[in-house]
Design a protein around this motif. Structure first.
Motif, mmCIF file in Angstrom:
data_model
loop_
_atom_site.group_PDB
_atom_site.id
_atom_site.type_symbol
_atom_site.label_atom_id
_atom_site.label_comp_id
_atom_site.label_asym_id
_atom_site.label_seq_id
_atom_site.Cartn_x
_atom_site.Cartn_y
_atom_site.Cartn_z
ATOM 1 N N GLU A 63 0.852 -1.181 0.000
ATOM 2 C CA GLU A 63 0.000 0.000 0.000
ATOM 3 C C GLU A 63 0.891 1.235 0.000
ATOM 4 O O GLU A 63 1.747 1.386 0.867
ATOM 5 C CB GLU A 63 -0.909 0.018 1.220
ATOM 6 C CG GLU A 63 -1.851 1.211 1.225
ATOM 7 C CD GLU A 63 -2.737 1.243 2.447
ATOM 8 O OE1 GLU A 63 -3.953 1.095 2.286
ATOM 9 O OE2 GLU A 63 -2.199 1.420 3.560
ATOM 10 N N MET A 117 1.821 -5.887 2.981
ATOM 11 C CA MET A 117 0.697 -6.489 3.703
ATOM 12 C C MET A 117 0.991 -7.916 4.153
ATOM 13 O O MET A 117 0.177 -8.528 4.835
ATOM 14 C CB MET A 117 -0.568 -6.488 2.827
ATOM 15 C CG MET A 117 -1.037 -5.098 2.448
ATOM 16 S SD MET A 117 -1.639 -4.176 3.867
ATOM 17 C CE MET A 117 -0.493 -2.815 3.910
ATOM 18 N N LEU A 155 -6.771 -0.795 -1.399
ATOM 19 C CA LEU A 155 -6.934 -2.173 -0.956
ATOM 20 C C LEU A 155 -8.408 -2.447 -0.718
ATOM 21 O O LEU A 155 -9.105 -1.607 -0.145
ATOM 22 C CB LEU A 155 -6.188 -2.417 0.357
ATOM 23 C CG LEU A 155 -4.677 -2.404 0.281
ATOM 24 C CD1 LEU A 155 -4.093 -2.416 1.688
ATOM 25 C CD2 LEU A 155 -4.175 -3.598 -0.484
#
Length: 81
Positions: free
Chosen positions: A35, A50, A69
């Motif tokens: 991200e 992640m 996301l």
């Protein structure tokens, strides 16, 4: 944290966009999602992984998904006022 360079694209992914990498670790296919957290300048972004970054190497291709996301609120975990 994973810093990613976007060469020859003309623009950087937006903050909070998801980035994806697909590669192999010990012969097993692995998909890593990042991200974007910060634009560092000069075609670089800083991102948060992640999951584990085991097997990650310099120069691997990274794809900008063009969106955030995916996240779904569980009915009992929604914020309350």
């Amino acid at each position: 944290m994973v810093d990613v360079e976007f060469k020859n694209t003309g623009e950087l992914p937006r903050i909070y966009n998801a980035l994806e990498l697909e590669y192999e670790v010990n012969g097993n296919p692995t998909k890593l999602t990042l991200e974007v957290q910060q634009h560092l300048g000069e075609n670089w972004v800083r991102s948060i992984a992640m999951s584990s970054t085991e097997g990650l190497k310099r120069g691997m291709p990274v794809n900008d998904t063009g969106g955030r996301l995916p996240f779904q609120w569980a009915r009992d975990s929604r914020p309350r006022l």
